[in-house]
Design a protein around this motif. Structure first.
Motif, PDB file in Angstrom:
ATOM      1  N   VAL A  76      39.000  77.771  -0.298  1.00  0.00           N
ATOM      2  CA  VAL A  76      38.170  76.677  -0.807  1.00  0.00           C
ATOM      3  C   VAL A  76      39.060  75.450  -0.906  1.00  0.00           C
ATOM      4  CG1 VAL A  76      36.745  75.849  -2.718  1.00  0.00           C
ATOM      5  CG2 VAL A  76      36.746  78.283  -2.139  1.00  0.00           C
ATOM      6  N   LEU A  77      38.666  74.377  -0.242  1.00  0.00           N
ATOM      7  CA  LEU A  77      39.421  73.127  -0.270  1.00  0.00           C
ATOM      8  C   LEU A  77      38.850  72.198  -1.331  1.00  0.00           C
ATOM      9  CD1 LEU A  77      39.710  72.373   3.542  1.00  0.00           C
ATOM     10  CD2 LEU A  77      41.446  73.376   2.058  1.00  0.00           C
ATOM     11  N   CYS A  78      39.729  71.586  -2.092  1.00  0.00           N
ATOM     12  CA  CYS A  78      39.296  70.587  -3.069  1.00  0.00           C
ATOM     13  C   CYS A  78      40.374  69.514  -3.147  1.00  0.00           C
ATOM     14  CB  CYS A  78      39.021  71.223  -4.427  1.00  0.00           C
ATOM     15  SG  CYS A  78      40.390  72.167  -5.087  1.00  0.00           S
ATOM     16  N   GLY A  79      40.103  68.470  -3.870  1.00  0.00           N
ATOM     17  CA  GLY A  79      41.029  67.346  -3.936  1.00  0.00           C
ATOM     18  C   GLY A  79      40.635  66.289  -2.924  1.00  0.00           C
ATOM     19  N   GLY A  80      41.326  65.181  -2.947  1.00  0.00           N
ATOM     20  CA  GLY A  80      40.987  64.055  -2.081  1.00  0.00           C
ATOM     21  C   GLY A  80      41.066  64.369  -0.598  1.00  0.00           C
ATOM     22  N   THR A  81      41.981  65.239  -0.205  1.00  0.00           N
ATOM     23  CA  THR A  81      42.132  65.569   1.208  1.00  0.00           C
ATOM     24  C   THR A  81      40.928  66.344   1.730  1.00  0.00           C
ATOM     25  OG1 THR A  81      44.515  65.559   0.924  1.00  0.00           O
ATOM     26  CG2 THR A  81      43.698  66.625   2.884  1.00  0.00           C
ATOM     27  N   ALA A  82      40.156  66.976   0.855  1.00  0.00           N
ATOM     28  CA  ALA A  82      38.953  67.698   1.287  1.00  0.00           C
ATOM     29  C   ALA A  82      37.920  66.747   1.892  1.00  0.00           C
ATOM     30  CB  ALA A  82      38.346  68.476   0.122  1.00  0.00           C
ATOM     31  N   SER A 116      32.992  64.182  -7.017  1.00  0.00           N
ATOM     32  CA  SER A 116      33.499  64.240  -5.645  1.00  0.00           C
ATOM     33  C   SER A 116      34.552  65.323  -5.543  1.00  0.00           C
ATOM     34  CB  SER A 116      34.088  62.892  -5.231  1.00  0.00           C
ATOM     35  OG  SER A 116      35.299  62.667  -5.910  1.00  0.00           O
ATOM     36  N   TYR A 117      35.021  65.545  -4.338  1.00  0.00           N
ATOM     37  CA  TYR A 117      36.051  66.558  -4.119  1.00  0.00           C
ATOM     38  C   TYR A 117      37.334  66.219  -4.862  1.00  0.00           C
ATOM     39  CZ  TYR A 117      33.015  67.764  -0.227  1.00  0.00           C
ATOM     40  OH  TYR A 117      31.948  68.118   0.529  1.00  0.00           O
ATOM     41  N   THR A 118      37.601  64.943  -5.044  1.00  0.00           N
ATOM     42  CA  THR A 118      38.849  64.512  -5.647  1.00  0.00           C
ATOM     43  C   THR A 118      39.054  65.088  -7.042  1.00  0.00           C
ATOM     44  OG1 THR A 118      38.651  62.461  -4.410  1.00  0.00           O
ATOM     45  CG2 THR A 118      40.240  62.484  -6.190  1.00  0.00           C
ATOM     46  N   PHE A 119      37.993  65.148  -7.831  1.00  0.00           N
ATOM     47  CA  PHE A 119      38.118  65.558  -9.219  1.00  0.00           C
ATOM     48  C   PHE A 119      37.591  66.971  -9.484  1.00  0.00           C
ATOM     49  CE2 PHE A 119      37.820  60.942  -9.154  1.00  0.00           C
ATOM     50  CZ  PHE A 119      38.996  60.619  -9.820  1.00  0.00           C
TER      51      PHE A 119
END
Length: 160
Positions: A76-82, A116-119
């Motif tokens: 599972v990808l998360c964070g801003g790079t997602a 968003s994915y970032t948070f």
């Protein structure tokens, strides 16, 4: 500025049209506010090798321990790079795994800029902490209608 450029204009793969598309990049350290124009391909040529290196390291770390081998097939990808264009496909190809982008049930009444994915990691951790409170502990925070201090206000907001 770099994070914004990466998120808005970056990609995990280079395509032929990236040489044609030009980006406006602010010059850092210049006295007067000046911008330069670069091909989008130049930005992507910086991102892709670093991304592949990071994914290779993640794959190596997952394979080092037996307990992670089964888990390493579901990522599972998360964070801003997602939010990076093509990140899901790049991760699937490098790690040979099923990949999804991390989006979960979000905390009620959370402002849109945090949805968003970032948070998502921070939100998930906050939610985990809230769910782990036993009713007796949660009741201790609800003694008065209004909590005092910043921590009290945050807890009151999270308990809604």
């Amino acid at each position: 500025t770099a994070e914004r450029l990466k998120t808005l204009n970056g990609a995990a793969f280079l395509s032929p049209r990236d040489e044609l598309e030009r980006l406006i990049v602010p010059m850092i350290g210049e006295e007067a506010e000046t911008n330069t124009h670069i091909p989008r391909a130049e930005l992507i040529k910086v991102i892709v090798p670093r991304l592949e290196h990071i994914l290779d390291q993640v794959g190596a770390h997952l394979m080092e321990r037996e307990v992670f081998i089964a888990a390493s097939r579901r990522i599972v990808l998360c964070g801003g790079t997602a939010e990076l264009q093509g990140i899901k496909e790049k991760t699937e190809s490098v790690l040979n795994a099923n990949v999804r982008l991390g989006r979960g049930s979000i905390i009620k009444n959370l402002p849109n800029q945090f949805d968003s994915y970032t948070f998502i990691t921070c939100i998930g951790l906050l939610k985990y902490v809230l769910m782990s409170f036993r009713p007796t502990k949660a009741q201790a925070f609800k003694k008065s209608e209004k909590q005092k201090g910043r921590l009290g206000k945050v807890l009151q907001w999270l308990m809604k």
